[in-house]
Structures are given as structure tokens and as C-alpha cells.
Scaffold this motif. Sequence first.
Motif, PDB file in Angstrom:
ATOM      1  N   UNK A 110       0.707  -1.107   0.293  1.00  0.00           N
ATOM      2  CA  UNK A 110      -0.004  -0.115   0.005  1.00  0.00           C
ATOM      3  C   UNK A 110       0.790   1.340   0.077  1.00  0.00           C
ATOM      4  N   UNK A 111       0.413   2.297  -0.739  1.00  0.00           N
ATOM      5  CA  UNK A 111       1.160   3.679  -0.734  1.00  0.00           C
ATOM      6  C   UNK A 111      -0.143   4.581  -0.959  1.00  0.00           C
ATOM      7  N   UNK A 112       0.612   5.951  -1.015  1.00  0.00           N
ATOM      8  CA  UNK A 112      -0.685   6.925  -0.922  1.00  0.00           C
ATOM      9  C   UNK A 112      -1.279   7.087  -2.580  1.00  0.00           C
ATOM     10  N   UNK A 113      -0.648   6.428  -3.456  1.00  0.00           N
ATOM     11  CA  UNK A 113      -1.077   6.263  -4.808  1.00  0.00           C
ATOM     12  C   UNK A 113      -1.958   4.987  -5.051  1.00  0.00           C
ATOM     13  N   UNK A 114      -2.095   4.297  -4.081  1.00  0.00           N
ATOM     14  CA  UNK A 114      -2.794   3.066  -4.293  1.00  0.00           C
ATOM     15  C   UNK A 114      -4.399   3.370  -4.866  1.00  0.00           C
ATOM     16  N   UNK A 115      -4.783   2.812  -5.763  1.00  0.00           N
ATOM     17  CA  UNK A 115      -6.187   3.108  -6.261  1.00  0.00           C
ATOM     18  C   UNK A 115      -7.180   2.337  -5.382  1.00  0.00           C
ATOM     19  N   UNK A 116      -8.057   2.853  -4.987  1.00  0.00           N
ATOM     20  CA  UNK A 116      -9.049   2.327  -4.054  1.00  0.00           C
ATOM     21  C   UNK A 116     -10.503   2.269  -4.886  1.00  0.00           C
ATOM     22  N   UNK A 117     -11.437   1.472  -4.496  1.00  0.00           N
ATOM     23  CA  UNK A 117     -12.830   1.270  -5.413  1.00  0.00           C
ATOM     24  C   UNK A 117     -13.526   2.879  -5.304  1.00  0.00           C
ATOM     25  N   UNK A 118     -14.234   2.616  -6.466  1.00  0.00           N
ATOM     26  CA  UNK A 118     -15.009   4.092  -6.509  1.00  0.00           C
ATOM     27  C   UNK A 118     -16.626   3.865  -6.415  1.00  0.00           C
ATOM     28  N   UNK A 119     -16.729   2.593  -5.874  1.00  0.00           N
ATOM     29  CA  UNK A 119     -18.118   2.367  -5.584  1.00  0.00           C
ATOM     30  C   UNK A 119     -18.464   1.897  -4.138  1.00  0.00           C
ATOM     31  N   UNK A 120     -19.663   2.034  -3.804  1.00  0.00           N
ATOM     32  CA  UNK A 120     -19.752   1.503  -2.281  1.00  0.00           C
ATOM     33  C   UNK A 120     -19.531   2.541  -1.288  1.00  0.00           C
ATOM     34  N   UNK A 121     -19.672   2.202   0.031  1.00  0.00           N
ATOM     35  CA  UNK A 121     -19.662   3.056   1.320  1.00  0.00           C
ATOM     36  C   UNK A 121     -18.682   2.770   2.244  1.00  0.00           C
ATOM     37  N   UNK A 122     -17.930   3.831   2.787  1.00  0.00           N
ATOM     38  CA  UNK A 122     -17.303   3.524   3.922  1.00  0.00           C
ATOM     39  C   UNK A 122     -17.850   4.363   5.099  1.00  0.00           C
ATOM     40  N   UNK A 123     -17.941   3.543   6.098  1.00  0.00           N
ATOM     41  CA  UNK A 123     -18.948   4.154   7.234  1.00  0.00           C
ATOM     42  C   UNK A 123     -17.915   4.178   8.556  1.00  0.00           C
ATOM     43  N   UNK A 124     -18.139   5.272   8.986  1.00  0.00           N
ATOM     44  CA  UNK A 124     -17.631   5.458  10.467  1.00  0.00           C
ATOM     45  C   UNK A 124     -18.545   5.536  11.662  1.00  0.00           C
ATOM     46  N   UNK A 125     -18.238   5.270  12.706  1.00  0.00           N
ATOM     47  CA  UNK A 125     -19.145   5.586  13.922  1.00  0.00           C
ATOM     48  C   UNK A 125     -18.339   5.876  15.184  1.00  0.00           C
ATOM     49  N   UNK A 126     -18.521   7.062  15.864  1.00  0.00           N
ATOM     50  CA  UNK A 126     -17.918   7.417  17.101  1.00  0.00           C
ATOM     51  C   UNK A 126     -18.759   7.742  17.900  1.00  0.00           C
ATOM     52  N   UNK A 127     -18.928   7.336  19.124  1.00  0.00           N
ATOM     53  CA  UNK A 127     -19.719   7.999  20.227  1.00  0.00           C
ATOM     54  C   UNK A 127     -21.054   7.981  19.786  1.00  0.00           C
ATOM     55  N   UNK A 128     -21.795   7.059  18.909  1.00  0.00           N
ATOM     56  CA  UNK A 128     -23.129   7.200  18.447  1.00  0.00           C
ATOM     57  C   UNK A 128     -23.218   8.116  17.318  1.00  0.00           C
ATOM     58  N   UNK A 129     -22.199   8.840  16.926  1.00  0.00           N
ATOM     59  CA  UNK A 129     -22.508   9.751  15.440  1.00  0.00           C
ATOM     60  C   UNK A 129     -21.859   8.773  14.310  1.00  0.00           C
ATOM     61  N   UNK A 130     -22.621   9.075  13.282  1.00  0.00           N
ATOM     62  CA  UNK A 130     -21.946   8.156  12.122  1.00  0.00           C
ATOM     63  C   UNK A 130     -21.698   9.114  10.893  1.00  0.00           C
ATOM     64  N   UNK A 131     -20.825   8.583  10.312  1.00  0.00           N
ATOM     65  CA  UNK A 131     -20.455   9.487   8.771  1.00  0.00           C
ATOM     66  C   UNK A 131     -20.189   8.419   7.832  1.00  0.00           C
ATOM     67  N   UNK A 132     -20.741   8.717   6.732  1.00  0.00           N
ATOM     68  CA  UNK A 132     -20.776   7.810   5.462  1.00  0.00           C
ATOM     69  C   UNK A 132     -19.972   8.402   4.497  1.00  0.00           C
ATOM     70  N   UNK A 133     -18.853   7.727   3.932  1.00  0.00           N
ATOM     71  CA  UNK A 133     -18.208   8.125   2.901  1.00  0.00           C
ATOM     72  C   UNK A 133     -18.540   7.518   1.648  1.00  0.00           C
ATOM     73  N   UNK A 134     -19.284   8.230   0.368  1.00  0.00           N
ATOM     74  CA  UNK A 134     -19.556   7.817  -0.568  1.00  0.00           C
ATOM     75  C   UNK A 134     -18.405   7.713  -1.617  1.00  0.00           C
TER      76      UNK A 134
END
Length: 445
Positions: A110-134
Amino acid sequence: MSSLDPITMATQLATYDVQPFQIRYQMQADKYQGQITALGKVESALRDFRTAVNEMNGSNSSVIKNTATVSQDGFFTANANANALAGSYQVFVEQVATAHQASAGMPADLDANTQIPTTGTLSFTVNGEKMDIDLSNVDTDGDGKATMSDLVKSINGDSTNPGVNATLVRSNGQTHLMLSSTETGEANRVQVSASGTGAAWFEDGFTNLNEITAPKDAVIWLGAKDSGLKLTNSSNTFEGVIDGVDITVTKAQDAGDAAIGMDVGADSESTKEQVTKFIDAYNSLVGALDAHTSIGGDGVSRGVLANDPTLRSIESQLSSILRADFGGMNLSEAGISIDREGKMKLDADKFAEAQKSNGAALEQMFNGEGNLLDSIDGMMEPYLKFSSGLLTSRKDSLQQNIERIDDKQTQLERKYEMSYDRYLKQFTQMNQIMAQMNQTMSMFG
């Protein structure tokens, strides 16, 4: 018969016509200008006093100062505000709060230029609050590709970020995606998952987090460990655990260590410094008022603002506030008095005793909402508004008087010119007549 000088005579007589008016107008203008200058000095002193009041009455400041000292450094610090009650306490630091920190289980290359998927969702939850990255929006340059570097920017810059920080870190030639909670405490554990990407390596990387630092709450005991009062907090700062005292832990003690002593008491010197600052600012204001409102006598000049209603109102209102009770206490009970000359004086011993025996009431008198300092500030507000304050209005009114006098002076100059022209014409004619008479008389010489 000698001749006259028409210019000299015209100048003298025209001057006599306007001079009384000139003197009167100038005296009036000087008087108004003197009042403007005096009002400016009073306004400046009033602003200085208000600044001193506000500095002691802000959300993070107060007149009364207390102090908290610990018997052993290195484990916690303590801060006592004006409401703190004197006392001795024992504190044991069992655990310091930590923030959650983990790395994603990504491929070794892995490095900074590694390509990642451009579909789907990455979700984070901290202390009951949620963030969805499209993931379809992670591509920032519009080339249809998204990289790990783009993902880090998207996570950190998202407006709904619940408190997670993403960083690419290089260690031993390998790049890691680090995820950290921005707040300490167990409740701020970072939970993350990826779905709908079609890339198993990417989704598995967030399923299999490598925990670097576990999130922990801070734990202290008021008293000895296991026998005192146990307190937990997500932050390392315990606010108001003891009334008016904040404790910030920095290092955990060993299990067999003794509790650390903490003494809370009055900070007499710092409080005296605050009170002296208040008294000095008030006395400077009184000095400015006295200098310009004196009625004169016994070798003292009459002030240019003697009997001025605006300044009398300021003095009256201030006097009323300073003699009033606030929270069941007044200044005289705290050792602060006003002498015959209107100056404020401090009885340091009496004040120290009041702080020691009734510090909470003393603080309430000065800094309580709507009490002494609030009342002084509110009283001064109408006088000190920049555009519409009473002192500004007074100065504007006096300036208008000066401008009207300037108009009269201009009219007086025209009157002088007209008188001068008339006298010059008259004396010139008289000179001509006298010359003719002298010539006629010489014929009979």
C-alpha cells in the motif's frame, strides 16, 4: 490743518464696531472647546474603568482568586476558581484517558497512490455519531480514479466527521492507514466498515483493524485507591469534581502508591492584585471627574464642567451602585470604603478576612450575574456607545455650538469689511475737504 490717515482711521473704527462681538464669540468658542476636551478626558477615564471591570468580569476571570496546590508533581494538576471552598483532599490517579488508535489491515504494498474502489460506502461511527463516505465522490481531480491519499482527505474534510482522523504513516518501508479518535475515552472508540465496494482487500482491511492504542477513560479516586470515591471521565480533565476545582491527570500512579495531597485555599495576593486594579481604575475616573467638575474656591479653579448634568448623573449612579448590597454583601463589609473625597480605599486585613470566611459571597458580590461588576458595566453602556453614547452626543452638541459661532464670526468679518469701506470712504472725502480748505487758507496767507 493737518490731514488724516483714512486707512488707519477706518481700521480703528471698523475694529471698534466688531471687537466686542469678537471677544464674546471667542470666549464662547473657547468655553465650548474646553468642555469638549474635558468630556473627552472623562470619556477616556470611563472607558479605562470599564475595561478594568470587564477584565475582571469575563467568562474566564474573576476578582476572587483561589489556588490549588498538590504535594507531588507529575501525576495531576489542579485549578481552583473563585467558587472553590478551602479544604484538603487526597487524590489517587489510577488511569489516564487515551484516544483510540488503530491501523487498517491493508496490503503490504500500500502507498499514497494505491487506487481504491469508486463504488460503495465507507462508514465510521464514534460515540453514536455516524459518517458515511460515498466512494464515488472520493475522486477529487475527475480522472475516474481515487487513491488512498484522496480517501484520507475525504475522511478528514467531511462535514459530518464524528471525530476521527485519518493519516498515512510510513514505518519500516511500509505505508499504513492510521485511524485515530480526536477525543479520549472508551465512548470514542472508532468503528468502521466498508460495503458494496466489490473489492475484498479493501473491505477486509477495515474489518481487521490492528489496535495500536485502546480507548480508555481516566480513573481517579478521591481518597485512597479502592477505599475512596472512584470517578471516571472520558477526558483527562475532571471539571467540578470538587466545587470550583478542575483536576487534570497526566500520569497514572503505581498500584501501591499513596494518594497525593491537594490543598485548596484562598490566593490572597492574586485577589488583592485584582481588587487593587479595580480600585486604581475607579480612583483614576474619580480624579478625572473631580478635575473638570470642581466648583472652585480656596485657590482651586472652577472646572469647565462644573454642575454638568451628564457628569453629575455618572457620579450619582456610580455612588448608588457602589453602596448597594449584592448577594447579601456590600463593599464596606469587604473592607472597601469611599472617603470624603470620593476615592476608594482598601482595608487589606478586613478584605483578607472576608475572603477567608465568606469567599463565595465575596465572589457573588463582584462577579455574580447582575451584581456589582455587571451593574457598573450596564450603567456605563449608555454613556460609551461609539455612535450614540450620551458623552458622544454631548460633544457633538458642543461642536455644533462652535460651528454656529464660526458662522457668526464669518458674518462679523463681512460687517467689518462693510464698516471699513464706509469709514475709508468718509475719511478719504474728509481728507479731500481738508486739503481744499488748507489750499484756500493759504491764499490769504
